[in-house]
Design an enzyme around this catalytic site. Structure first.
Site, PDB file in Angstrom:
ATOM      1  N   PRO A 178       0.900  -1.310  -0.198  1.00  0.00           N
ATOM      2  CA  PRO A 178       0.050  -0.115  -0.005  1.00  0.00           C
ATOM      3  C   PRO A 178       0.747   1.267   0.045  1.00  0.00           C
ATOM      4  CG  PRO A 178      -0.123  -1.384   1.994  1.00  0.00           C
ATOM      5  CD  PRO A 178       1.062  -1.866   1.439  1.00  0.00           C
ATOM      6  N   VAL A 231       2.138   9.741 -12.922  1.00  0.00           N
ATOM      7  CA  VAL A 231       2.975   9.415 -13.968  1.00  0.00           C
ATOM      8  C   VAL A 231       4.533   9.451 -13.511  1.00  0.00           C
ATOM      9  CG1 VAL A 231       3.278  10.370 -16.263  1.00  0.00           C
ATOM     10  CG2 VAL A 231       1.018  10.698 -15.243  1.00  0.00           C
ATOM     11  N   CYS A 285      -8.127  10.153  -9.371  1.00  0.00           N
ATOM     12  CA  CYS A 285      -7.418  10.287 -10.394  1.00  0.00           C
ATOM     13  C   CYS A 285      -8.175  10.653 -11.653  1.00  0.00           C
ATOM     14  CB  CYS A 285      -6.637   8.914 -10.765  1.00  0.00           C
ATOM     15  SG  CYS A 285      -7.954   7.642 -10.692  1.00  0.00           S
ATOM     16  N   GLU A 459      -8.355  -2.084 -15.479  1.00  0.00           N
ATOM     17  CA  GLU A 459      -8.819  -2.712 -14.445  1.00  0.00           C
ATOM     18  C   GLU A 459     -10.444  -3.049 -14.485  1.00  0.00           C
ATOM     19  OE1 GLU A 459      -7.178  -0.332 -10.896  1.00  0.00           O
ATOM     20  OE2 GLU A 459      -5.947  -2.069 -10.970  1.00  0.00           O
TER      21      GLU A 459
HETATM   22  P1  NAD Z   1       2.898   8.061  -6.123  1.00  0.00           P
HETATM   23  O1  NAD Z   1       3.027   7.910  -7.404  1.00  0.00           O
HETATM   24  O2  NAD Z   1       3.461   8.979  -5.220  1.00  0.00           O
HETATM   25  O3  NAD Z   1       2.822   6.682  -5.116  1.00  0.00           O
HETATM   26  C1  NAD Z   1       2.114   5.539  -5.667  1.00  0.00           C
HETATM   27  C2  NAD Z   1       2.863   4.423  -5.134  1.00  0.00           C
HETATM   28  O4  NAD Z   1       3.915   3.946  -5.743  1.00  0.00           O
HETATM   29  C3  NAD Z   1       3.135   4.305  -3.537  1.00  0.00           C
HETATM   30  O5  NAD Z   1       2.654   3.163  -3.202  1.00  0.00           O
HETATM   31  C4  NAD Z   1       4.665   4.571  -3.451  1.00  0.00           C
HETATM   32  O6  NAD Z   1       5.174   4.323  -2.345  1.00  0.00           O
HETATM   33  C5  NAD Z   1       5.057   3.531  -4.913  1.00  0.00           C
HETATM   34  N1  NAD Z   1       6.311   4.113  -5.490  1.00  0.00           N
HETATM   35  C6  NAD Z   1       6.931   5.269  -5.497  1.00  0.00           C
HETATM   36  N2  NAD Z   1       8.120   5.216  -5.936  1.00  0.00           N
HETATM   37  C7  NAD Z   1       8.330   4.207  -6.347  1.00  0.00           C
HETATM   38  C8  NAD Z   1       9.290   3.293  -6.954  1.00  0.00           C
HETATM   39  N3  NAD Z   1      10.243   3.972  -7.571  1.00  0.00           N
HETATM   40  N4  NAD Z   1       9.129   2.047  -7.481  1.00  0.00           N
HETATM   41  C9  NAD Z   1       8.032   1.356  -6.942  1.00  0.00           C
HETATM   42  N5  NAD Z   1       6.982   1.998  -6.294  1.00  0.00           N
HETATM   43  C10 NAD Z   1       6.922   3.456  -5.780  1.00  0.00           C
HETATM   44  O7  NAD Z   1       1.372   8.579  -6.021  1.00  0.00           O
HETATM   45  P2  NAD Z   1       0.414   8.842  -4.928  1.00  0.00           P
HETATM   46  O8  NAD Z   1       0.843  10.255  -4.529  1.00  0.00           O
HETATM   47  O9  NAD Z   1       0.196   7.799  -3.703  1.00  0.00           O
HETATM   48  O10 NAD Z   1      -1.032   9.039  -5.506  1.00  0.00           O
HETATM   49  C11 NAD Z   1      -1.691   9.767  -6.204  1.00  0.00           C
HETATM   50  C12 NAD Z   1      -1.534   9.747  -7.569  1.00  0.00           C
HETATM   51  O11 NAD Z   1      -1.988   8.280  -8.136  1.00  0.00           O
HETATM   52  C13 NAD Z   1      -2.114  10.631  -8.680  1.00  0.00           C
HETATM   53  O12 NAD Z   1      -1.470  10.983  -9.539  1.00  0.00           O
HETATM   54  C14 NAD Z   1      -3.397   9.970  -9.095  1.00  0.00           C
HETATM   55  O13 NAD Z   1      -3.909  10.345 -10.232  1.00  0.00           O
HETATM   56  C15 NAD Z   1      -3.028   8.605  -8.955  1.00  0.00           C
HETATM   57  N6  NAD Z   1      -4.070   7.667  -9.089  1.00  0.00           N
HETATM   58  C16 NAD Z   1      -4.303   7.081 -10.105  1.00  0.00           C
HETATM   59  C17 NAD Z   1      -5.287   6.162 -10.223  1.00  0.00           C
HETATM   60  C18 NAD Z   1      -5.804   5.050 -11.416  1.00  0.00           C
HETATM   61  O14 NAD Z   1      -6.552   4.438 -11.366  1.00  0.00           O
HETATM   62  N7  NAD Z   1      -5.571   5.699 -12.556  1.00  0.00           N
HETATM   63  C19 NAD Z   1      -6.321   5.943  -9.073  1.00  0.00           C
HETATM   64  C20 NAD Z   1      -5.785   6.534  -7.746  1.00  0.00           C
HETATM   65  C21 NAD Z   1      -4.715   7.541  -7.808  1.00  0.00           C
END
Ligand code: NAD
Length: 485
Positions: A178, A231, A285, A459
């Site tokens: 998570p 992204v 998102c 999904e």
């Molecule tokens: P984030 O990109 O900061 O983090 C997402 C997850 O990736 C976290 O669990 C984080 O620990 C992990 N992570 C970070 N760096 C990583 C790496 N180098 N390797 C592997 N894992 C890594 O995103 P956030 O701030 O948690 O969430 C917000 C973002 O998520 C927004 O851009 C939102 O649009 C997007 N989002 C997309 C959807 C969708 O279904 N399209 C749904 C919800 C949120």
């Protein structure tokens, strides 16, 4: 006294809770008050290894079960989630700060829908028979193996289920990480799956920041990575997965257009704009954050929008009367406030909100900017907060070109009473998940995902099955083999 949100332990591996306080402590902060309500510990390399090896081993027997047997377990888990909905919703509210009014209907319930839907499909995952004269080819839909799920912080229960349910239905195992901002809810999903009869090791949860995610993505034992995140993270994870030729699903960010033509029902359009910008305090998102309003109804639309936005009830998210919660964290609040300042500096007209709410916690007032132009920062970048940008337009052709002028392509919506126009416009919008006279509906039966920089794969729905399985083809010769020599 321990807060009720404090989990039994940080990780869930091989069918049981596991603690390892050698990992970096991760404080869990309740966004409505700023108080620390729980602590979990990031997975050490030993924990990462234990989760992956147990999932790898457990997957073999799981894939050998019939789909109906696997599906029965998923459907039982769905029933348990529904029975425990209130308790799970309270936890989701502690984890994210989202109001209980929302979490009671949108989180564990959505997770249960996914478990039920994919549980129902599991027994019908078959291949094809392809006649070749006397010979034939048959195909087998096989599991990918060990899947990694990595979640964002806005829907911790839903994301854990939207990834876990199709993965498990197809005979895969999963290690789910998570978001470090909302680490609690996925543990409950693991607990419930095992209570429902999932064999130990099939669905594991480990905590951690990006480094733990990175360790999972690069491990050679992993066959597939499904990420929900931003992204920039998506680009890193996709590249790392490509190194190991792993399958990916990328559910990433957006800056989606919501187009309102002047023949639209104004109240429905305002409702769509509210749902597409202020649900979960804008931390969704697929939000339609660029609201294009045709000039003829612009002032009427803005007046009704400001009036209805004034009805939002900010307050204690655990009180069911509250309809608008805080940002998930202080950091996210500061990012969003920074965007609001940019909007003001760059000349957008503030209609309502525009500042931190005068109360404890990380609340920002629902904010609407009008007279936003395409080049403004608030119209180009994903804000992920309650900030709606209203832009004007004259013609259909113009608005389609402007709506598509973005690197993102997650969602798009159109409000109009002219149905041929609705379908014509939607047909030209570059987006994966679209809406006509509605916004942000995400039933498990419908494919969900983006195009362009917003993602890869889908999904939910039968589409998700394709992304958690692969096809083996087998040519069967009935006669003799002819060879050149
Ligand atoms: P984030 O990109 O900061 O983090 C997402 C997850 O990736 C976290 O669990 C984080 O620990 C992990 N992570 C970070 N760096 C990583 C790496 N180098 N390797 C592997 N894992 C890594 O995103 P956030 O701030 O948690 O969430 C917000 C973002 O998520 C927004 O851009 C939102 O649009 C997007 N989002 C997309 C959807 C969708 O279904 N399209 C749904 C919800 C949120």
């Amino acid at each position: 006294m321990t807060h009720p949100a404090q989990p039994i332990a940080s990780h869930f591996i091989n069918g049981e809770y596991v603690e390892d306080t050698n990992g970096t402590p991760i404080p869990v902060i309740y966004a409505a008050t700023g108080e620390q309500i729980a602590t979990v510990y990031a997975a050490t390399p030993e924990i990462v290894d234990r989760a992956l090896s147990t999932a790898k081993e457990a997957q073999k027997a799981w894939a050998k079960m019939t789909g109906t047997e696997r599906g029965r377990i998923l459907r039982r888990a769905a029933d348990i989630m529904r029975e425990r909905n209130h308790e799970l919703s309270v936890l989701e509210t502690y984890d994210t700060g989202k109001p209980l009014q929302e979490t009671l209907i949108a989180d564990a319930t959505s997770g249960a829908d996914a478990l039920e839907y994919f549980g129902g499909l599991a027994g019908s995952l078959t291949g094809e028979h392809i006649p070749m004269g006397e010979d034939w080819v048959y195909t087998v839909r096989e599991a990918l193996g060990l899947c990694v799920g990595i979640g964002a912080w806005n829907y911790p229960t839903q994301i854990a289920c939207w990834k876990g349910a199709p993965a498990l239905a197809c005979g895969n195992s999963m290690v789910f990480k998570p978001s470090e901002t909302t680490p609690l809810c996925a543990l409950k999903v693991a607990e419930i799956l095992h209570e429902a009869g999932a064999p130990a090791g099939i669905y594991n949860v480990i905590q951690g920041m990006g480094e733990v995610g990175g360790a999972l993505v690069t491990d050679p034992r992993v066959d597939k990575v499904s990420l929900t995140g931003s992204v920039p993270t998506g680009k890193k994870v996709y590249a790392a997965a490509a190194e190991g030729m792993k399958h990916v699903t990328m559910e990433l960010g957006g800056k989606s257009p919501l187009i309102i033509f002047d023949d639209a029902d104004i109240d429905n359009a305002v409702g769509g704009a509210i749902n597409g910008n202020f649900y979960s305090s804008g931390q969704v998102c697929s939000n339609g954050t660029r609201v294009f309003v045709q000039k003829g109804i612009k002032e009427k639309f803005l007046a009704r929008l400001a009036e209805r936005t004034g009805n939002a009830i900010l307050g204690d998210p655990q009180d069911e009367a509250t309809s608008f919660g805080p940002m998930v964290s202080e950091n996210q609040m500061n990012i969003v406030l920074g965007y609001i300042e940019k909007g003001k500096e760059e000349g957008a007209r503030l209609i309502c909100g525009g500042k931190r709410a005068d109360m404890d916690g990380y609340f920002i007032e629902p904010t609407v900017f009008a007279d936003v132009t395409d080049d403004m920062t608030i119209a180009r970048e994903e804000i992920f907060g309650p900030v709606m940008s209203v832009l004007d337009f004259d013609t259909e052709e113009e608005v389609i070109a402007r709506a598509n002028d973005t690197e993102f392509g997650l969602s798009a919506g159109v409000f109009t009473n002219d149905f041929s126009r609705a379908h014509r416009v939607i047909g030209q919008l570059e987006a994966g998940s679209c809406f006509i006279n509605s916004y942000n509906d995400a039933p498990v039966e419908a494919p969900f995902g983006g195009v362009k920089a917003s993602g890869v794969g889908r999904e939910n729905s039968k589409e998700a099955i394709k992304h958690f399985s692969q096809v083996k083809s087998v040519y069967v010769r009935m006669g003799d083999v002819e060879a050149a020599f």
